[in-house]
Scaffold this active site. Sequence first.
Site, PDB file in Angstrom:
ATOM      1  CB  CYS A   1      35.381  50.079  36.919  1.00 32.43           C
ATOM      2  SG  CYS A   1      35.494  50.941  35.102  1.00 32.43           S
TER       3      CYS A   1
ATOM      4  N   GLY B   1      41.684  46.434  36.790  1.00 33.72           N
ATOM      5  CA  GLY B   1      41.145  47.708  35.929  1.00 33.72           C
ATOM      6  C   GLY B   1      42.922  48.033  35.080  1.00 33.72           C
TER       7      GLY B   1
ATOM      8  CG  ASN C   1      32.828  48.840  38.815  1.00 29.24           C
ATOM      9  OD1 ASN C   1      32.883  48.119  37.594  1.00 29.24           O
ATOM     10  ND2 ASN C   1      32.776  47.734  39.630  1.00 29.24           N
ATOM     11  N   GLY C   2      30.204  49.582  36.343  1.00 30.86           N
ATOM     12  CA  GLY C   2      29.358  48.750  35.680  1.00 30.86           C
ATOM     13  C   GLY C   2      28.491  49.262  34.230  1.00 30.86           C
TER      14      GLY C   2
ATOM     15  CE1 TYR D   1      39.981  35.019  36.519  1.00 34.92           C
ATOM     16  CE2 TYR D   1      38.553  36.997  35.822  1.00 34.92           C
ATOM     17  CZ  TYR D   1      40.515  36.760  35.839  1.00 34.92           C
ATOM     18  OH  TYR D   1      41.389  37.248  35.279  1.00 34.92           O
TER      19      TYR D   1
END
Lengths: 492, 492, 492, 492
Positions: A32, A58, A132-133, A276
């Site tokens: 996300c 995302g 997010n998570g 990344y």
Amino acid sequence: MDRAVLPPTEVLDAPTDAADDRWDDDHFHDECGLFGIYGSSEASNLTYLGLHALQHRGQESAGIAAVQDGALILHRELGLVRDIFTEPVIRKLVGDRAIGHVRYSTAGETHVKNAQPMAVDYQLGSLAVAHNGNLTNYEELRERLEGEGSIFSSTTDSEVLVHLIAHSRQRTHVDRVADALRQVQGAFSLLFLTGENVIAVRDPYGLRPLSIGKLGDAWVFASEPPPFDLIGASYVRDVEPGEMVVVSNGPSGPTLESFYPFGESEKRTCIFEYVYFARPDSKLGGISVYDARKRLGAALAREAPVEADVVVPVPDSGVAAGLGYAREANLPFELGLIRSHYVGRTFIEPQSSIRHFGVRLKLNPVREVLEGKRVVIVDDSLVRGTTSRKIVKMIRDAGASEVHLRISAPPTRWPCFYGIDTPSRAELIASNHSVDEIARYITCDSLGYLSVQGLHAAVGGAGYCDACFSGDYPIAFTKPGHQRRQLALIGV
Amino acid sequence: MDRAVLPPTEVLDAPTDAADDRWDDDHFHDECGLFGIYGSSEASNLTYLGLHALQHRGQESAGIAAVQDGALILHRELGLVRDIFTEPVIRKLVGDRAIGHVRYSTAGETHVKNAQPMAVDYQLGSLAVAHNGNLTNYEELRERLEGEGSIFSSTTDSEVLVHLIAHSRQRTHVDRVADALRQVQGAFSLLFLTGENVIAVRDPYGLRPLSIGKLGDAWVFASEPPPFDLIGASYVRDVEPGEMVVVSNGPSGPTLESFYPFGESEKRTCIFEYVYFARPDSKLGGISVYDARKRLGAALAREAPVEADVVVPVPDSGVAAGLGYAREANLPFELGLIRSHYVGRTFIEPQSSIRHFGVRLKLNPVREVLEGKRVVIVDDSLVRGTTSRKIVKMIRDAGASEVHLRISAPPTRWPCFYGIDTPSRAELIASNHSVDEIARYITCDSLGYLSVQGLHAAVGGAGYCDACFSGDYPIAFTKPGHQRRQLALIGV
Amino acid sequence: MDRAVLPPTEVLDAPTDAADDRWDDDHFHDECGLFGIYGSSEASNLTYLGLHALQHRGQESAGIAAVQDGALILHRELGLVRDIFTEPVIRKLVGDRAIGHVRYSTAGETHVKNAQPMAVDYQLGSLAVAHNGNLTNYEELRERLEGEGSIFSSTTDSEVLVHLIAHSRQRTHVDRVADALRQVQGAFSLLFLTGENVIAVRDPYGLRPLSIGKLGDAWVFASEPPPFDLIGASYVRDVEPGEMVVVSNGPSGPTLESFYPFGESEKRTCIFEYVYFARPDSKLGGISVYDARKRLGAALAREAPVEADVVVPVPDSGVAAGLGYAREANLPFELGLIRSHYVGRTFIEPQSSIRHFGVRLKLNPVREVLEGKRVVIVDDSLVRGTTSRKIVKMIRDAGASEVHLRISAPPTRWPCFYGIDTPSRAELIASNHSVDEIARYITCDSLGYLSVQGLHAAVGGAGYCDACFSGDYPIAFTKPGHQRRQLALIGV
Amino acid sequence: MDRAVLPPTEVLDAPTDAADDRWDDDHFHDECGLFGIYGSSEASNLTYLGLHALQHRGQESAGIAAVQDGALILHRELGLVRDIFTEPVIRKLVGDRAIGHVRYSTAGETHVKNAQPMAVDYQLGSLAVAHNGNLTNYEELRERLEGEGSIFSSTTDSEVLVHLIAHSRQRTHVDRVADALRQVQGAFSLLFLTGENVIAVRDPYGLRPLSIGKLGDAWVFASEPPPFDLIGASYVRDVEPGEMVVVSNGPSGPTLESFYPFGESEKRTCIFEYVYFARPDSKLGGISVYDARKRLGAALAREAPVEADVVVPVPDSGVAAGLGYAREANLPFELGLIRSHYVGRTFIEPQSSIRHFGVRLKLNPVREVLEGKRVVIVDDSLVRGTTSRKIVKMIRDAGASEVHLRISAPPTRWPCFYGIDTPSRAELIASNHSVDEIARYITCDSLGYLSVQGLHAAVGGAGYCDACFSGDYPIAFTKPGHQRRQLALIGV
């Protein structure tokens, strides 16, 4: 580890077919991206732009919630930011505050019901949340809440959060959010939107990133700083691990207050963002991602040198590490793989193609750069090995005399339980095969990884979660004891 | 009633403009149609067909929920049944049981979030519900539930029901449904779908209709019987007022059990279904709707006779009453108004048109039938008066020498709080104007209604709710004390 | 006729399956509707409304061409008028003159390439044409034109016309149109739009209808008069057989001139417009369609009387004839078949249904009207017999003791080559079966048609084409000697 | 040149606003990409993949025509290849031969009517054509053809070609194509598809590229070779300038024959393909595009050296030249500008943004690379100057102490009339301003171009068209004497 040593090609071929359905099968997917703003008359338009700059985090769905006079408006859809948020939609998302979300699904099926932000009405009014998570005690919480009579219409962590907030006995949105978050475990960066506030929170380890910016009087939040550049905001600082930041209306405009509702906290930010995930033009925890990647490449050149003629990165994510490698190794750097930026689909695989030709739609070699050369390929990660194997074959078919694969990170041996979509251990080739076995499967002449120490040293700073490489998980994860029943919604 | 007697045209013109945005502004709108089936391998396909046959009960949105092996699948969308349920969608709705819903929104805005069926996961598994009616204590229940920590993502009655079910301490879906329904007041016909059952319930007054059919081994439910004809099922009986019918898997196929969870009940079915809502080929409470309408027309001819040359119904709903009127009055019956069945939209009203020319897109006079004639127009209802006024003008422009309007029902003076979309009292022209005043506004030569007693006698049977005509409401309605805040969702 | 007398059911069942793919398989389909206007600032909006009122003449595609300052703009699409012409589209179709077209395809496949109007640029400027009818020497003309180097991108008659106009040596659009039309044979009503004119033409027999109206200064054209009612225009007269009407800009506004470019002409207008095609509220050739249909029904009652209890029309097109029949026969008239106006689709035919249950989606019987009765069903035509057979079965299943089918026209024995989509002779049940055979196939207790003389007498007037009943074709038709090759376009 | 020397900023600002509507306003746009195949059972699927690999040559529309048994099927639409060609569409495009086309429109408006391939029926059967280039005598030919009675429904060169073919007196498709092409002047690479052949032609100068490949028995054609890599075909050779290649069915499979219908020809291939248009992994005329671009960068470093700290390319097209520059200048090469590959749209420009912030949505600087540095920016072209100006500002805002812009080509002074979409002379900043004036407008510290000789030497080989730099046009271009009237089609 109790795996038997099997002939590697057979073992390794197995996951290839299923894995190949996904394009980027040798890369991770962050789940996300978040964006929020409080105090701008063009809140939803800026949120649209901010999400656009976070699209790499995302591509499955996107949503924006905005508030005006206590009335919350939400729009979310499957698709890309630019297709979802047309001008009429943006014009309807009125108000001076908004939060937005882009999402990549971890589950196989993608449903709008799981798109975010999630928004509900409850006792104190309307509330939206973007997450997010990954909550590691999601299953326990959901079971407890269902036992107390809660209903669920999605399988997102956010819905559990919203129930906890609604069940809290605290008097204000802010206190209820703190109350709820003290009951959850796991990795989270969160943005809440209510009639009064935008609230930004980061879990006590700070596993997932979240930054604060300023645009005139308005406060801005984003998973990474590049959206600030796009909208002309300035970067202020990161939200701290364990910090809860509340923006509300002060006498002279939007006011930001900071709380630490979780007591102690210990910085363990995700080191893979540097390798990344993050944009190369990002700066996280004060460290430039682009610079970090060049240092990773240079360290790799020292740890895993090779006699070669040319260094070729796998674009786009391997380019900075490739530059670092080439410079340290004093070898020519060439863009010997060209990436198409028109994402393709194959409906019917041509009979003439190499098996699983997917990678060809994305990458094509430059024969003149590779022919007769000893080539070092620099990539940032190697997950299942299937894509790397195709790339090596492609490079060799283009005339390379030797192909040496170098990964600017340690072997990925452990799944991430903190919000990154990694395959299970069984599918992670490095979790049950030696480097030599992998090299044989990949069919490269040599394979080199960076060491975990080399990784930490190259990134710099301290306090990272490197669980995907080391298995050292800062937070315990309870595997669900039973398969969740799951409502399926078609289309809606 | 404390209204001042104002010059009627001015007063009456006021609501015209706003009202004209809606096509059928002189007609009521039933909110919903329900269909359910248990025990057929083609459950969703038959539900699709059943909803198609109930399309007249709601054109705004449609949905189907199906269950297989405890997994519930839901699809709902804004639009017409035939556009929403394409073959791929139907194929995904697997399982031998399904419930479906068509809906006409009462609120100004239409959102998928309020489309039905609603489906959630809760402690006992997945549950879907489709609702026709209106809970009169919705506000109180919602306030109580919010106080207990419930969250809401729609403004439908169904969501309150689902929370009550989830909060119940009973052990089975069925007991929880009964428990929940004992707490609600108002009009409801309901279909529930769980992993084990289809449950059909009708409120203690039986205000909204619901029928039971049989197709081979399968049990079928529908708001009205015509869907049974379409799919080849046979009509068995109506669900009784206050009855809860549960279909579950018995040793030799689907088994139907009947319960009466509400204790006492008193039949008060909606008499307006006979006047306007139901299909003419329906039979409700053992009475043919077509026959009832002809008797209404005949009674109207006796109660409100007029010297005339021809009887012309307003198609389609006024046709049967027109036939009855003409036969009783011994006057020629002619289809002097032609209805277009291609529903039109006007984007830009032509300058040349009569003001608010909307009705023209739907109806056109046959000049040869009307020219020089004394015409009796038979319609089934007159709500605001704006459409009737245009029809009268259209008939006169086509050459009629006299235009006499006859309504095959009493004046509509009171809003319906039981699931039918009627305007507020202020907009109901008959609630604050005499028949003479209305006639002057409509510009007809004479206006005649049916009496309430005439209505009851013509329909036949007993135990009807006629609140919209008489103001005699069987259930008290608590007006909300405050404006509900309301989450707005764009698109989703 | 060289058919062997076979057991009728076998023979007759053969075409059933294929035929059933189409909804209205027992009815004809007129190919097109035309609308044009010259001299209104809201030309395209009025054309949109006019086409809406002509939607019954073609539901497959629609198009509008408009001109401003010599620049021609065209929009056409597959679909219904109201879905194609959104406000933004109408706003782009600027100019004070426009022509429009609705179309029902005769060919199995439907392509936008064949949608109309057709528009091209040629030597004299831009030109659009909308065509209703069928050129009987199309093949010869196309072959000649191809031999002269013409290219074709559709298979419409209009493209041949446009080539002839482009090849003409005349100096003006108008002269070239006349020149081109002198070379064609067949049935045509045409509207042309150029930078200077709107031109309306009807073939020398006047086979297809076309009317002239007036709206303020503007001249209006439509296939039938009802669009004039909708937009507030007044009906002036029909375009005469063989007449070419040219509207151009005169000193005091739009000026209409009349020409007769074809020399002699002989009125032979289509009698089937009265029986079925035209709207009941139309007036063609000075005769009211509604009145004509009632007279057809009355004549049918005299020619084919039967002892019965009730007359039930097949809605909507059989209603006026049914009224006429009932009144003449002094029998009660009842709407014993209810038509759904939500056109349905079946994706997967339910196993429980009667074979080919299509007709059920459209019609449902009112059991109370039919039970125990001797029923006369009045319909306007019987083409293949498959639908009639299902209707008879449906009526009988609803409890009728006898079912007598009456057709308010003679047997349809010959295909139409003049612009109406009829099946080939092999599929026309009356072309190779006696009335008794048909009755047996239909399974009705008796079947009665109107005689050809009765038809003419009931419609009134003179000079009709009745070829579909009599085989008396006013214009020879050259069957194509070879199968046309045909470009197929997907989507576009 | 008769321009007055005006203060540059004023003059130069003028075109900025309008120009900014287009994203890539400082880059050229090649009009088209072609792909064709003869002799594969999966012809349309391979054409879909081939067009995908040519997507960079045109993103506005795409089309494929396929032939089976003489029946030609065509599908074309506005949009990207992958969105247009879904599996059902590909499955309909049956046959063992197909041609395809991607297009970028030069005109302001984009219409499906101008999408390619174009397909028609004419005397010899069906014919499709796909065209890359520009006929310089289009206007004369069209006027002549209109004079002969031809009609036009597009404004593409292809339609003129098709008319010439249809008017030819030759006996075969092939002879007619040759006959038609002898009458046209200009730049063209063409693919024709008939029932019998695929024909590939290149104009006598070979201005636009076209390559031949082989896949098993099948012959393949593509504008550039990379599609061959994707589908597993091998590159055979380029079609020669002035060559016509005909594939037909031979006794042992598809047979290729070569003709030279134009007599003399003189190689003048487009040198700008090497600078910007072609993919870096392409090889045109035997020269690797990637290598050529590196040599251009190296030559630029020699011709326009500068004291600096770092070389930063404008991605993606400037990267290879940047590498060449950095290596020759012995300066560090850094990816200091990050390109987003999610193409964005701005509906409402945020108030906070720099004026015309468009470029920000595409490019973002990496501050760490630029801060305090003397930066050399390497780009491949500079057309209007507006984008370069924004990039320079962005680099400087990111902290660069000096910004030196280097263009790996000579100044673009002349429009291309051979199929590349360049602005008119008035908008080409280099056509009426000195390098110094441009540098001042761009606000860079220095600006350097490559010389025309340097360009030729770096690319290597001989026989190029460099008219956009030198004004030396190999073919005369007749400007149209009058504004073409033009049919506008909305949507279709």
